[in-house]
Design a protein around this motif. Structure first.
Motif, PDB file in Angstrom:
ATOM      1  N   CYS A 385      58.377  34.502  23.223  1.00  0.00           N
ATOM      2  CA  CYS A 385      58.878  35.846  22.943  1.00  0.00           C
ATOM      3  C   CYS A 385      60.137  36.195  23.733  1.00  0.00           C
ATOM      4  O   CYS A 385      60.572  37.352  23.734  1.00  0.00           O
ATOM      5  N   LEU A 386      60.711  35.224  24.428  1.00  0.00           N
ATOM      6  CA  LEU A 386      61.949  35.501  25.166  1.00  0.00           C
ATOM      7  C   LEU A 386      63.065  35.887  24.208  1.00  0.00           C
ATOM      8  O   LEU A 386      63.068  35.490  23.030  1.00  0.00           O
ATOM      9  N   ASP A 387      64.015  36.637  24.719  1.00  0.00           N
ATOM     10  CA  ASP A 387      65.229  36.949  23.962  1.00  0.00           C
ATOM     11  C   ASP A 387      66.143  35.735  24.069  1.00  0.00           C
ATOM     12  O   ASP A 387      66.917  35.592  25.026  1.00  0.00           O
ATOM     13  N   TRP A 388      66.035  34.846  23.086  1.00  0.00           N
ATOM     14  CA  TRP A 388      66.767  33.586  23.183  1.00  0.00           C
ATOM     15  C   TRP A 388      68.270  33.757  22.982  1.00  0.00           C
ATOM     16  O   TRP A 388      69.051  32.914  23.409  1.00  0.00           O
ATOM     17  N   SER A 389      68.673  34.871  22.381  1.00  0.00           N
ATOM     18  CA  SER A 389      70.116  35.176  22.316  1.00  0.00           C
ATOM     19  C   SER A 389      70.640  35.452  23.719  1.00  0.00           C
ATOM     20  O   SER A 389      71.742  35.019  24.097  1.00  0.00           O
ATOM     21  N   ARG A 390      69.836  36.152  24.493  1.00  0.00           N
ATOM     22  CA  ARG A 390      70.212  36.425  25.881  1.00  0.00           C
ATOM     23  C   ARG A 390      70.239  35.123  26.683  1.00  0.00           C
ATOM     24  O   ARG A 390      71.133  34.908  27.504  1.00  0.00           O
ATOM     25  N   VAL A 391      69.250  34.258  26.439  1.00  0.00           N
ATOM     26  CA  VAL A 391      69.239  32.957  27.114  1.00  0.00           C
ATOM     27  C   VAL A 391      70.518  32.196  26.814  1.00  0.00           C
ATOM     28  O   VAL A 391      71.143  31.600  27.711  1.00  0.00           O
ATOM     29  N   ALA A 392      70.921  32.198  25.542  1.00  0.00           N
ATOM     30  CA  ALA A 392      72.132  31.475  25.134  1.00  0.00           C
ATOM     31  C   ALA A 392      73.366  31.979  25.875  1.00  0.00           C
ATOM     32  O   ALA A 392      74.290  31.211  26.172  1.00  0.00           O
ATOM     33  N   GLU A 393      73.374  33.260  26.206  1.00  0.00           N
ATOM     34  CA  GLU A 393      74.510  33.831  26.938  1.00  0.00           C
ATOM     35  C   GLU A 393      74.462  33.473  28.423  1.00  0.00           C
ATOM     36  O   GLU A 393      75.511  33.399  29.076  1.00  0.00           O
ATOM     37  N   LEU A 394      73.274  33.222  28.946  1.00  0.00           N
ATOM     38  CA  LEU A 394      73.116  32.983  30.379  1.00  0.00           C
ATOM     39  C   LEU A 394      73.336  31.527  30.785  1.00  0.00           C
ATOM     40  O   LEU A 394      73.788  31.244  31.902  1.00  0.00           O
ATOM     41  N   VAL A 400      67.930  23.003  25.213  1.00  0.00           N
ATOM     42  CA  VAL A 400      66.568  23.324  25.616  1.00  0.00           C
ATOM     43  C   VAL A 400      65.673  22.127  25.311  1.00  0.00           C
ATOM     44  O   VAL A 400      65.534  21.728  24.151  1.00  0.00           O
ATOM     45  N   VAL A 401      65.096  21.545  26.361  1.00  0.00           N
ATOM     46  CA  VAL A 401      64.145  20.451  26.192  1.00  0.00           C
ATOM     47  C   VAL A 401      62.746  21.063  26.260  1.00  0.00           C
ATOM     48  O   VAL A 401      62.306  21.514  27.317  1.00  0.00           O
ATOM     49  N   ASP A 402      62.074  21.078  25.113  1.00  0.00           N
ATOM     50  CA  ASP A 402      60.755  21.699  24.999  1.00  0.00           C
ATOM     51  C   ASP A 402      59.701  20.598  25.059  1.00  0.00           C
ATOM     52  O   ASP A 402      59.367  19.967  24.054  1.00  0.00           O
ATOM     53  N   THR A 403      59.157  20.363  26.237  1.00  0.00           N
ATOM     54  CA  THR A 403      58.241  19.235  26.419  1.00  0.00           C
ATOM     55  C   THR A 403      56.853  19.498  25.847  1.00  0.00           C
ATOM     56  O   THR A 403      56.013  18.599  25.819  1.00  0.00           O
ATOM     57  N   ARG A 404      56.620  20.720  25.362  1.00  0.00           N
ATOM     58  CA  ARG A 404      55.318  21.075  24.780  1.00  0.00           C
ATOM     59  C   ARG A 404      55.403  21.344  23.273  1.00  0.00           C
ATOM     60  O   ARG A 404      54.393  21.712  22.666  1.00  0.00           O
ATOM     61  N   ASN A 405      56.591  21.228  22.695  1.00  0.00           N
ATOM     62  CA  ASN A 405      56.792  21.617  21.289  1.00  0.00           C
ATOM     63  C   ASN A 405      56.245  23.025  21.054  1.00  0.00           C
ATOM     64  O   ASN A 405      55.565  23.305  20.063  1.00  0.00           O
ATOM     65  N   HIS A 406      56.576  23.900  21.985  1.00  0.00           N
ATOM     66  CA  HIS A 406      55.984  25.231  22.040  1.00  0.00           C
ATOM     67  C   HIS A 406      56.845  26.286  21.340  1.00  0.00           C
ATOM     68  O   HIS A 406      56.325  27.303  20.880  1.00  0.00           O
ATOM     69  N   LEU A 407      58.121  26.032  21.255  1.00  0.00           N
ATOM     70  CA  LEU A 407      59.065  27.020  20.750  1.00  0.00           C
ATOM     71  C   LEU A 407      59.392  26.785  19.279  1.00  0.00           C
ATOM     72  O   LEU A 407      59.131  25.702  18.728  1.00  0.00           O
ATOM     73  N   ASP A 408      59.987  27.797  18.659  1.00  0.00           N
ATOM     74  CA  ASP A 408      60.417  27.710  17.260  1.00  0.00           C
ATOM     75  C   ASP A 408      61.840  27.163  17.215  1.00  0.00           C
ATOM     76  O   ASP A 408      62.789  27.864  17.590  1.00  0.00           O
ATOM     77  N   PRO A 409      62.019  25.917  16.782  1.00  0.00           N
ATOM     78  CA  PRO A 409      63.366  25.325  16.787  1.00  0.00           C
ATOM     79  C   PRO A 409      64.371  26.134  15.974  1.00  0.00           C
ATOM     80  O   PRO A 409      65.534  26.279  16.380  1.00  0.00           O
ATOM     81  N   ASP A 410      63.940  26.683  14.828  1.00  0.00           N
ATOM     82  CA  ASP A 410      64.861  27.442  13.973  1.00  0.00           C
ATOM     83  C   ASP A 410      65.323  28.715  14.666  1.00  0.00           C
ATOM     84  O   ASP A 410      66.503  29.098  14.577  1.00  0.00           O
ATOM     85  N   ALA A 411      64.396  29.383  15.366  1.00  0.00           N
ATOM     86  CA  ALA A 411      64.757  30.616  16.081  1.00  0.00           C
ATOM     87  C   ALA A 411      65.786  30.332  17.161  1.00  0.00           C
ATOM     88  O   ALA A 411      66.744  31.089  17.340  1.00  0.00           O
ATOM     89  N   LEU A 412      65.621  29.218  17.877  1.00  0.00           N
ATOM     90  CA  LEU A 412      66.582  28.862  18.919  1.00  0.00           C
ATOM     91  C   LEU A 412      67.928  28.492  18.309  1.00  0.00           C
ATOM     92  O   LEU A 412      68.985  28.858  18.838  1.00  0.00           O
ATOM     93  N   GLN A 413      67.885  27.784  17.199  1.00  0.00           N
ATOM     94  CA  GLN A 413      69.133  27.368  16.550  1.00  0.00           C
ATOM     95  C   GLN A 413      69.931  28.583  16.076  1.00  0.00           C
ATOM     96  O   GLN A 413      71.170  28.624  16.192  1.00  0.00           O
ATOM     97  N   ARG A 414      69.239  29.593  15.560  1.00  0.00           N
ATOM     98  CA  ARG A 414      69.922  30.812  15.116  1.00  0.00           C
ATOM     99  C   ARG A 414      70.600  31.532  16.279  1.00  0.00           C
ATOM    100  O   ARG A 414      71.552  32.296  16.077  1.00  0.00           O
ATOM    101  N   CYS A 415      70.104  31.284  17.497  1.00  0.00           N
ATOM    102  CA  CYS A 415      70.695  31.901  18.686  1.00  0.00           C
ATOM    103  C   CYS A 415      71.785  31.036  19.308  1.00  0.00           C
ATOM    104  O   CYS A 415      72.332  31.377  20.368  1.00  0.00           O
ATOM    105  N   GLY A 416      72.087  29.909  18.658  1.00  0.00           N
ATOM    106  CA  GLY A 416      73.143  29.041  19.163  1.00  0.00           C
ATOM    107  C   GLY A 416      72.672  28.009  20.163  1.00  0.00           C
ATOM    108  O   GLY A 416      73.490  27.403  20.869  1.00  0.00           O
ATOM    109  N   LEU A 417      71.371  27.780  20.233  1.00  0.00           N
ATOM    110  CA  LEU A 417      70.812  26.798  21.163  1.00  0.00           C
ATOM    111  C   LEU A 417      70.375  25.538  20.422  1.00  0.00           C
ATOM    112  O   LEU A 417      69.984  25.591  19.256  1.00  0.00           O
ATOM    113  N   THR A 418      70.446  24.420  21.098  1.00  0.00           N
ATOM    114  CA  THR A 418      69.947  23.158  20.546  1.00  0.00           C
ATOM    115  C   THR A 418      68.585  22.857  21.160  1.00  0.00           C
ATOM    116  O   THR A 418      68.448  22.779  22.383  1.00  0.00           O
ATOM    117  N   TRP A 419      67.588  22.709  20.297  1.00  0.00           N
ATOM    118  CA  TRP A 419      66.209  22.467  20.719  1.00  0.00           C
ATOM    119  C   TRP A 419      65.895  20.982  20.607  1.00  0.00           C
ATOM    120  O   TRP A 419      66.247  20.321  19.631  1.00  0.00           O
TER     121      TRP A 419
END
Length: 437
Positions: A385-394, A400-419
């Motif tokens: 539930c983090l604000d991944w747009s804010r993360v992308a700015e910080l 983002v290396v998600d070692t648990r496959n816990h996050l939504d890759p599409d949601a991160l990609q929309r924020c400009g992050l590579t999952w």
């Protein structure tokens, strides 16, 4: 059900949960610990363990007069009908379980145990411990029973009150039935067996779960090499009722207070009787390799080297829902990253205080600020539930290396992050780098 007078020696995860839950079932329970300050806190209803529902049960037991806390085992057992040993049995030299705490308690209570009471090994102990405890007691009138716990940190209260099974082992039928009767209200399937078999059940179960986790991590690596998706593979496996969905999630390796010590202990137990157990040793080796593989992913994401790179760690506890750092795979990964010169900042919702080599901060955004790579290591729901747009700015680099496959890759990609997950996505880590250049 008859209410019994019960003593519980040890107020850690197992002991406190056992005492509070047995009190909630109507028994009169006295819990003992050697830590005077801890006993005073518990008498006041202050529970420091992060375990849902436990604090409420402790305070209910105190208010009802069914639960009390004392200093020292001898004081707790003086009028007990059943005495539970819930003391630590950590990994000792060579991987064998260290029974020093068990032996210390037996020496303390041997002469003050009431005639005919039952001593119960609740701690995870090697096969033969019930016989060893009986020999140390030198009390033919006091039977020793094995009653292993199957509690998971983060769901311990729920697991105790809604068990899959109750296992009770003793060479004396009457003693086994007396202990089994304590749980009668739970209505769970009950396995009555000999002490050695009951002791082996716990190790056999935990080691099987460890093997299942190591297997799925190996399958995840194979998925990366073959271009398959481990999420789809494990979904297809899990619908098979012989396999089931649980323990099919890849990750940074397994850890915690049970699986590491229990796998090593069973290897030692097997070796002591001349039995080679290559399947179990391979399970342990695969787990070690998985942590190294996670570091390799982070290293590649950081451009091929870690020295001087800032890595933001999301999660430090060995799993979500607990503050337990014992044998945490997150910390094992952190240690390997530190060895290669990385600079680590970490956040975990359940962890406060110092963690060697990691600058622990009080929110996730502080952990990722200026990071060259963000590594999610523990599957806390709030990270989704983090604000991944804010993360992308910080962050300094959008990886983002998600070692648990816990996050939504599409949601991160929309924020400009590579999952980048485990067992999913490109087999070649250079493809990840190319995507962000």
């Amino acid at each position: 059900m008859f209410a019994r007078r019960i003593a519980v020696v040890g107020t850690g995860y197992v002991g406190l949960t056992t005492g509070a839950c047995l009190a909630s079932l109507g028994h009169r329970v006295v819990c003992a610990d050697v830590d005077v300050a801890k006993v005073h806190r518990l008498r006041a209803g202050h529970v420091s363990i992060l375990e849902p529902g436990l604090s409420e049960l402790v305070n209910e037991g105190l208010a009802a007069g069914r639960l009390e806390f004392v200093v020292g085992a001898a004081q707790a057992v003086v009028d007990a009908e059943v005495v539970f040993l819930c003391v630590p049995t950590p990994m000792g030299a060579g991987g064998a379980a260290d029974l020093a705490a068990v032996e210390s308690v037996i020496a303390e209570v041997r002469t003050v145990l009431p005639v005919g009471c039952v001593v119960v090994n609740k701690s995870t102990v090697p096969v033969g411990t019930a016989a060893r405890v009986s020999a140390l007691l030198k009390r033919k009138d006091v039977p020793v029973v094995s009653n292993p716990e199957f509690l998971r940190e983060g769901t311990a209260v729920r697991d105790f009150l809604n068990p899959d099974r109750i296992v009770v082992g003793c060479d004396t039928q009457d003693a086994a039935e007396r202990v089994a009767a304590l749980y009668a209200r739970l209505g769970a399937p009950t396995v009555l067996t000999d002490a050695a078999s009951a002791e082996l059940v716990k190790y056999a179960a935990n080691c099987f779960l460890a093997m299942k986790l190591s297997y799925v991590n190996a399958i995840a690596e194979l998925c990366e090499r073959l271009g398959a998706d481990v999420a789809d593979v494990t979904e297809g496996m899990g619908y098979d009722r012989r396999i089931g969905q649980s323990f099919l999630q890849p990750g940074p390796g397994w850890g915690g207070s049970c699986l590491p010590k229990d796998t090593h202990a069973l290897v030692q137990v097997a070796g002591a009787v001349g039995f080679d157990f290559p399947l179990l040793t391979a399970t342990i080796d695969t787990n070690t390799r998985q942590r190294e593989r996670v570091v390799s992913k982070i290293r590649h994401a950081a451009g091929g080297r870690l020295r001087g790179k800032r890595i933001g760690l999301l999660g430090l506890a060995f799993k979500a829902g607990t503050d337990d750092l014992r044998d945490s795979p997150a910390l094992a990964v952190a240690e390997l990253l530190l060895a290669e010169g990385a600079e680590l900042t970490g956040y975990d919702p359940g962890v406060r205080g110092e963690v060697p080599g990691v600058r622990v901060v009080d929110d996730a955004y502080a952990a990722v600020k200026g990071a060259d790579v963000v590594a999610l290591l523990t599957e806390w729901p709030e990270f989704r539930c983090l604000d991944w747009s804010r993360v992308a700015e910080l962050v300094d680099s959008p990886l983002v290396v998600d070692t648990r496959n816990h996050l939504d890759p599409d949601a991160l990609q929309r924020c400009g992050l590579t999952w980048w997950g485990v067992g999913r996505g490109p087999a070649n880590p250079l493809q990840v780098l190319a995507a962000v250049v």
